[in-house]
Design an enzyme around this catalytic site. Structure first.
Site, PDB file in Angstrom:
ATOM      1  N   ARG A 131      39.276  39.848  43.669  1.00  0.00           N
ATOM      2  CA  ARG A 131      39.584  38.573  42.541  1.00  0.00           C
ATOM      3  C   ARG A 131      39.043  38.794  41.331  1.00  0.00           C
ATOM      4  O   ARG A 131      40.245  38.873  40.413  1.00  0.00           O
ATOM      5  CB  ARG A 131      38.341  37.555  43.423  1.00  0.00           C
ATOM      6  CG  ARG A 131      38.581  36.344  42.860  1.00  0.00           C
ATOM      7  CD  ARG A 131      38.146  34.923  43.329  1.00  0.00           C
ATOM      8  NE  ARG A 131      38.371  33.859  42.670  1.00  0.00           N
ATOM      9  CZ  ARG A 131      36.819  33.591  42.353  1.00  0.00           C
ATOM     10  NH1 ARG A 131      35.697  34.084  42.181  1.00  0.00           N
ATOM     11  NH2 ARG A 131      36.903  32.025  41.622  1.00  0.00           N
TER      12      ARG A 131
ATOM     13  N   HIS B 269      42.459  38.025  39.051  1.00  0.00           N
ATOM     14  CA  HIS B 269      42.408  37.511  37.560  1.00  0.00           C
ATOM     15  C   HIS B 269      42.710  37.955  36.521  1.00  0.00           C
ATOM     16  O   HIS B 269      42.940  36.971  35.274  1.00  0.00           O
ATOM     17  CB  HIS B 269      40.887  36.968  37.714  1.00  0.00           C
ATOM     18  CG  HIS B 269      40.748  35.562  38.482  1.00  0.00           C
ATOM     19  ND1 HIS B 269      39.870  34.905  37.985  1.00  0.00           N
ATOM     20  CD2 HIS B 269      41.055  35.518  40.106  1.00  0.00           C
ATOM     21  CE1 HIS B 269      40.283  33.760  39.707  1.00  0.00           C
ATOM     22  NE2 HIS B 269      40.722  34.202  40.318  1.00  0.00           N
ATOM     23  N   ASP B 270      42.380  39.386  36.395  1.00  0.00           N
ATOM     24  CA  ASP B 270      42.868  39.860  35.202  1.00  0.00           C
ATOM     25  C   ASP B 270      44.099  40.276  34.870  1.00  0.00           C
ATOM     26  O   ASP B 270      44.838  39.296  33.778  1.00  0.00           O
ATOM     27  CB  ASP B 270      41.562  41.054  34.916  1.00  0.00           C
ATOM     28  CG  ASP B 270      41.653  42.074  33.515  1.00  0.00           C
ATOM     29  OD1 ASP B 270      41.493  41.062  32.806  1.00  0.00           O
ATOM     30  OD2 ASP B 270      42.582  43.079  33.624  1.00  0.00           O
TER      31      ASP B 270
ATOM     32  N   VAL C 215      45.997  37.203  33.674  1.00  0.00           N
ATOM     33  CA  VAL C 215      46.480  36.873  32.733  1.00  0.00           C
ATOM     34  C   VAL C 215      47.176  36.872  31.229  1.00  0.00           C
ATOM     35  O   VAL C 215      48.405  36.284  30.968  1.00  0.00           O
ATOM     36  CB  VAL C 215      44.734  35.798  32.152  1.00  0.00           C
ATOM     37  CG1 VAL C 215      45.051  35.821  30.699  1.00  0.00           C
ATOM     38  CG2 VAL C 215      43.924  35.439  33.222  1.00  0.00           C
TER      39      VAL C 215
ATOM     40  N   GLY D 103      48.211  40.618  31.913  1.00  0.00           N
ATOM     41  CA  GLY D 103      48.364  41.392  31.992  1.00  0.00           C
ATOM     42  C   GLY D 103      47.145  43.124  32.362  1.00  0.00           C
ATOM     43  O   GLY D 103      45.879  41.920  32.038  1.00  0.00           O
TER      44      GLY D 103
ATOM     45  N   ASP E  42      44.289  44.675  31.183  1.00  0.00           N
ATOM     46  CA  ASP E  42      43.917  45.536  29.995  1.00  0.00           C
ATOM     47  C   ASP E  42      42.049  44.764  30.641  1.00  0.00           C
ATOM     48  O   ASP E  42      41.451  45.063  29.123  1.00  0.00           O
ATOM     49  CB  ASP E  42      44.749  44.370  29.055  1.00  0.00           C
ATOM     50  CG  ASP E  42      44.451  43.126  28.431  1.00  0.00           C
ATOM     51  OD1 ASP E  42      43.892  42.360  30.033  1.00  0.00           O
ATOM     52  OD2 ASP E  42      44.713  42.304  28.104  1.00  0.00           O
TER      53      ASP E  42
ATOM     54  N   SER F 238      40.440  42.529  30.007  1.00  0.00           N
ATOM     55  CA  SER F 238      39.958  40.789  28.772  1.00  0.00           C
ATOM     56  C   SER F 238      39.281  40.668  29.763  1.00  0.00           C
ATOM     57  O   SER F 238      38.048  39.634  28.995  1.00  0.00           O
ATOM     58  CB  SER F 238      41.283  40.516  29.287  1.00  0.00           C
ATOM     59  OG  SER F 238      42.387  39.744  30.101  1.00  0.00           O
TER      60      SER F 238
ATOM     61  N   ASN G 195      36.903  27.892  34.099  1.00  0.00           N
ATOM     62  CA  ASN G 195      36.508  27.348  34.721  1.00  0.00           C
ATOM     63  C   ASN G 195      37.169  28.650  36.554  1.00  0.00           C
ATOM     64  O   ASN G 195      35.885  28.357  37.501  1.00  0.00           O
ATOM     65  CB  ASN G 195      37.122  26.081  35.835  1.00  0.00           C
ATOM     66  CG  ASN G 195      36.353  25.650  36.301  1.00  0.00           C
ATOM     67  OD1 ASN G 195      35.592  25.481  36.304  1.00  0.00           O
ATOM     68  ND2 ASN G 195      36.939  24.921  37.654  1.00  0.00           N
TER      69      ASN G 195
ATOM     70  N   PRO H 109      46.869  30.485  39.709  1.00  0.00           N
ATOM     71  CA  PRO H 109      47.549  29.730  41.105  1.00  0.00           C
ATOM     72  C   PRO H 109      46.103  29.940  41.640  1.00  0.00           C
ATOM     73  O   PRO H 109      45.062  30.438  41.747  1.00  0.00           O
ATOM     74  CB  PRO H 109      48.046  30.849  42.035  1.00  0.00           C
ATOM     75  CG  PRO H 109      48.050  32.463  41.731  1.00  0.00           C
ATOM     76  CD  PRO H 109      47.794  32.315  40.009  1.00  0.00           C
TER      77      PRO H 109
ATOM     78  N   HIS I  30      42.830  37.510  51.585  1.00  0.00           N
ATOM     79  CA  HIS I  30      41.094  36.700  51.701  1.00  0.00           C
ATOM     80  C   HIS I  30      41.252  37.033  53.835  1.00  0.00           C
ATOM     81  O   HIS I  30      39.737  36.038  54.002  1.00  0.00           O
ATOM     82  CB  HIS I  30      42.613  35.064  52.072  1.00  0.00           C
ATOM     83  CG  HIS I  30      42.052  34.230  50.901  1.00  0.00           C
ATOM     84  ND1 HIS I  30      43.127  33.422  50.452  1.00  0.00           N
ATOM     85  CD2 HIS I  30      42.201  34.594  49.324  1.00  0.00           C
ATOM     86  CE1 HIS I  30      42.767  33.061  48.946  1.00  0.00           C
ATOM     87  NE2 HIS I  30      42.518  33.817  48.433  1.00  0.00           N
TER      88      HIS I  30
ATOM     89  N   THR J  41      36.064  38.821  61.495  1.00  0.00           N
ATOM     90  CA  THR J  41      35.771  39.885  60.761  1.00  0.00           C
ATOM     91  C   THR J  41      35.951  40.034  59.430  1.00  0.00           C
ATOM     92  O   THR J  41      36.399  40.019  58.842  1.00  0.00           O
ATOM     93  CB  THR J  41      36.702  40.800  61.582  1.00  0.00           C
ATOM     94  OG1 THR J  41      37.910  40.597  60.965  1.00  0.00           O
ATOM     95  CG2 THR J  41      36.588  41.732  62.907  1.00  0.00           C
TER      96      THR J  41
ATOM     97  N   ASP K 243      41.439  43.641  57.684  1.00  0.00           N
ATOM     98  CA  ASP K 243      42.909  43.911  58.831  1.00  0.00           C
ATOM     99  C   ASP K 243      43.366  42.664  58.558  1.00  0.00           C
ATOM    100  O   ASP K 243      43.580  42.158  57.128  1.00  0.00           O
ATOM    101  CB  ASP K 243      41.851  43.640  59.903  1.00  0.00           C
ATOM    102  CG  ASP K 243      40.665  41.991  60.423  1.00  0.00           C
ATOM    103  OD1 ASP K 243      41.261  40.933  59.790  1.00  0.00           O
ATOM    104  OD2 ASP K 243      39.885  42.844  60.505  1.00  0.00           O
TER     105      ASP K 243
END
Length: 315
Positions: A55, A59-60, A63, A65, A67, A69, A87, A155, A185, A235, A240
């Site tokens: 995650r 998320h990095d 935004v 690229g 980098d 941040s 958030n 997203p 996920h 699992t 998997d």
């Protein structure tokens, strides 16, 4: 150990776009070993950290690229904000893993290995430890000089396929990339507030028995009570293809998960991945490498931070 094998292979440099596998072979040959050891130590304590690092990396990169941040700390005393205050990033985990690896690397080879590369390598190693695919990570990223929460537009869990896809295409990724990357996920969990509205107003796309189970696990949400549930309960610590089988049974926890199995544009690939474990693993590795190349800074752009939580020259 899988991680060690990968590191050995990474000593054979070859190019991938603006990055290259084995970038630190001569300047910091122990770089990938250091990251791998730190990740393995944490994974033994908490195997769910794989989801946390996935995650963080996602998320990095989405935004401005890949980098690093997302790692910058806000400085309230000087009225300095950062992406961590946005958030979607308030529940990001694993920052201390990046810190631990960086601290060791600054002793072994100062001002050499970027924080952005540490994120990419740590994520790769965590996926492998969870039983996922092993892959070579091209390195050579440099760290960004801006961390602005107003730029964090990601997203969300309640989006449909077309809404989510617009974020992926904006950074050069395809529908197939999106369906593949959301396969992450298959590990980890989600806080109940991210899907509470599917329970409060019964979502007809959600299996009724599964909905009852989720409602029981979540209970009554409050400011101080926001439980978590596994995104793939069969699992949850194993990387998997069970996620795809789950959403085909109308048991997708998040709305976007369930929509992947329903939308005509994506349900075919979901069906394929549900039975083709090898295919999913190979495509996931490819998609992660592609994602890790989004907007990277190379050459003289950006910097190599000494502390992943702060710019070298405070602004």
């Amino acid at each position: 150990m899988k991680v060690s094998i990968l590191i050995f292979l990474c000593f054979l440099p070859f190019s991938f776009g603006s990055l290259s596998v084995g970038f630190y072979a001569s300047t910091c040959p122990l770089a990938e070993n250091v990251v791998g050891d730190v990740v393995q130590a944490r994974f033994i304590e908490d195997s769910s950290i794989t989801a946390g690092l996935l995650r963080m990396h996602f998320h990095d990169c989405f935004v401005q690229g890949c980098d690093a941040s997302i790692l910058i700390d806000p400085v309230p005393a000087k009225n300095r904000t950062s992406e961590k205050m946005a958030n979607p990033n308030l529940t990001i985990r694993g920052f201390d893993i990046i810190d631990d690896a960086k601290n060791i690397l600054e002793t072994v080879c100062p001002s050499t290995v970027s924080c952005a590369d540490i994120i990419a390598l740590a994520t790769r190693d965590a996926v492998a430890l969870s039983g996922g695919p092993t892959y070579l990570v091209p390195t050579g990223r440099r760290d960004g000089l801006l961390s602005d929460p107003s730029q964090v537009n990601l997203p969300g869990p309640n989006h449909n396929v077309s809404e989510a896809l617009s974020f992926f295409t904006a950074v050069g990724l395809t529908l197939d990339d999106m369906v593949t990357l959301l396969g992450a996920h298959t590990v980890g969990f989600a806080h109940c507030n991210f899907f509470q509205r599917r329970l409060a107003n019964p979502d007809p796309t959600l299996d009724p028995t599964f909905r009852t189970s989720l409602a029981q696990q979540c209970g009554a949400l409050s400011i101080n009570k926001n439980p978590t549930v596994f995104l793939e309960p069969n699992t949850p610590d194993l990387f998997d293809n069970q996620y795809y089988r789950q959403i085909l049974k109308s048991k997708g926890v998040l709305n976007i998960d369930q929509q992947l199995a329903l939308d005509p544009s994506s349900k075919g690939l979901v069906s394929n991945y549900s039975v083709d474990t090898k295919g999913f693993r190979e495509k996931f590795a490819d998609a992660m490498i592609k994602m890790g190349n989004i907007g990277v800074l190379v050459g003289n752009d950006g910097e190599i931070r000494k502390n992943c939580r702060a710019f070298n020259i405070p602004i």
